[in-house]
Design an enzyme around this catalytic site. Structure first.
Site, PDB file in Angstrom:
ATOM      1  N   SER A 191       0.748  -1.129   0.192  1.00 53.31           N
ATOM      2  CA  SER A 191       0.088   0.122   0.017  1.00 53.31           C
ATOM      3  C   SER A 191       0.798   1.144  -0.093  1.00 53.31           C
ATOM      4  CB  SER A 191      -1.062  -0.044   1.219  1.00 53.31           C
ATOM      5  OG  SER A 191      -0.110   0.008   2.601  1.00 53.31           O
ATOM      6  N   HIS A 218      -5.238  -4.050  -1.724  1.00 57.54           N
ATOM      7  CA  HIS A 218      -5.130  -2.838  -2.772  1.00 57.54           C
ATOM      8  C   HIS A 218      -5.184  -3.496  -4.253  1.00 57.54           C
ATOM      9  CE1 HIS A 218      -4.535   0.462  -0.485  1.00 57.54           C
ATOM     10  NE2 HIS A 218      -4.059  -0.190   0.439  1.00 57.54           N
ATOM     11  N   LYS A 259     -11.919  -0.507  -0.903  1.00 56.63           N
ATOM     12  CA  LYS A 259     -10.781   0.408  -1.913  1.00 56.63           C
ATOM     13  C   LYS A 259     -11.501   0.437  -3.262  1.00 56.63           C
ATOM     14  CE  LYS A 259      -7.029  -0.523   1.242  1.00 56.63           C
ATOM     15  NZ  LYS A 259      -7.813  -0.859   2.506  1.00 56.63           N
TER      16      LYS A 259
END
Length: 392
Positions: A181, A209, A240
């Site tokens: 990340s 992610h 996300k």
């Protein structure tokens, strides 16, 4: 002033002196490429809403309908008050998308990692974790009470040396982020899967992610690295690229039943609202139905990446829409973030302990919803800042 405040003031003073002190900022608008902060309209370059789904009308409407039908709160943990249809339907949809037998959802990525790792390992086991794993991964490893060894970031040779020297244990876990990340680089998942097989270990991947972003179909880092069939289970988040909230673990039906009965962060916490599950189902459908969102995301990423490189700015070895501009010094990074803010760009400085000391950065994140005008304004802001100070 509270009588106990003197207990905390020295630590706050220490953090302030190191330029590590943080504060919450109130954003006066929805999560979008443009936000309102302190009455000013700014370009947001610090959101993980990669596909622009957090504010999508279909996602919001799905949540609103679920609120009307199921209310706001779930009442209790799912094993107490029951599982509502949106939770069940979301897990079925996630398993199908990931080509897995089953899925289990958690309230957040942090809870998923704590529950997953503390269920998988115990004092008779060993965990080998990448140095740059997310804090929730490291905390989950520690909570398990297994022996914890850290290998150098993405260093397969160092990992193998540790595997060769490990003591006799019941179970060996190799733990990594799929997409890191703070650096935006991919883990060497193919090599890690090979070592896990060779040394009879379990490879555990946090693909927070990577989910929705990486791979030909957006299924994540495992798809991008061609190891989906080699990793029996993994974790990802919903807050996300999918734009909602929560996290999931996918794997076999047996493994998911195991987690239902052993993961304390599932057993002993109130279920997320049904509305959030319904919103995620809508977001997952959009992700699969509109591949052009990923195409726009990667096109935007390339525009910003190439522009920053042409300026001579120092970036990490990123392979993703996460574009960290390395500044180094904490005070300088804060100054750059403030200079960006003055020029209409919201991109806070990332400092220790989030990243190693001396590697403070401006972590830019691109989304599918940024326009070319947004990206040009960001590049012009950096060019303007470079004219008055050295960032390289």
């Amino acid at each position: 002033m509270n009588e106990f405040d003197p207990l905390f003031e020295p630590e706050l003073s220490r953090l302030d002196a190191q330029h590590w002190l943080r504060q919450c900022r109130v954003i006066e608008s929805a999560c979008a490429p443009e936000i309102v902060y302190q009455g000013r309209r700014l370009i947001l370059m610090a959101s993980n809403d990669y596909l622009g789904l957090a504010n999508h009308p279909a996602v919001k409407e799905a949540a609103a309908q679920a609120i009307r039908q199921y209310g706001i709160g779930a009442g209790a943990a799912r094993l107490i008050s029951g599982t509502q249809p949106p939770h069940h339907d979301l897990e079925v949809a996630l398993a199908k998308w990931k080509d897995a037998e089953a899925a289990l959802c958690f309230g957040s990525g942090y809870l998923a990692n704590l529950g997953l790792l503390s269920s998988l390992a115990g004092p008779q086991d060993i965990i080998l974790a990448d140095r740059l794993c997310h804090a929730s991964v490291i905390d989950g490893c520690r909570l398990s009470r297994a022996r914890l060894r850290i290998f150098h970031h993405a260093d397969v040779d160092h990992l193998e040396r540790l595997l060769k020297r490990r003591p006799a244990v019941r179970r060996t876990l190799i733990v990594t982020d799929g997409l890191f990340s703070m650096d935006g680089d991919l883990a060497p998942l193919s090599a890690l899967a090979r070592l896990a097989n060779q040394y009879e270990g379990l490879l555990v991947v946090d693909d927070a992610h990577g989910t929705g972003v990486m791979g030909a179909h957006g299924r994540g880092s495992l798809e991008a690295c061609g190891v989906e069939a080699d990793v029996p289970f993994h974790m990802g988040t919903l807050g996300k690229a999918l734009g909602t909230s929560g996290a999931y673990v996918v794997g076999s039906e047996t493994f998911v039943r195991f987690l239902v009965n052993t993961a304390r962060t599932f057993l002993f916490t109130t279920s997320p609202p049904a509305a959030m599950a319904a919103a995620t189902i809508a977001a997952l459908e959009l992700l699969q139905r509109e591949p052009d969102r990923r195409a726009r995301l990667w096109a935007n990423r390339e525009v910003l990446f190439q522009g920053l490189i042409r300026m001579g700015l120092r970036l990490t070895a990123t392979a993703s829409p996460i574009l960290p501009v390395i500044i180094g010094d904490e005070a300088l990074a804060l100054g750059v973030a403030q200079a960006l803010l003055e020029r209409g760009i919201y991109a806070p400085a990332i400092r220790p302990p989030t990243v190693p000391k001396g590697s403070s950065r401006i972590r830019l994140t691109v989304t599918a919803e940024h326009t070319r005008e947004h990206l040009d304004q960001v590049l012009h802001a950096f060019q303007d800042i470079l004219a008055s100070r050295s960032l390289t």
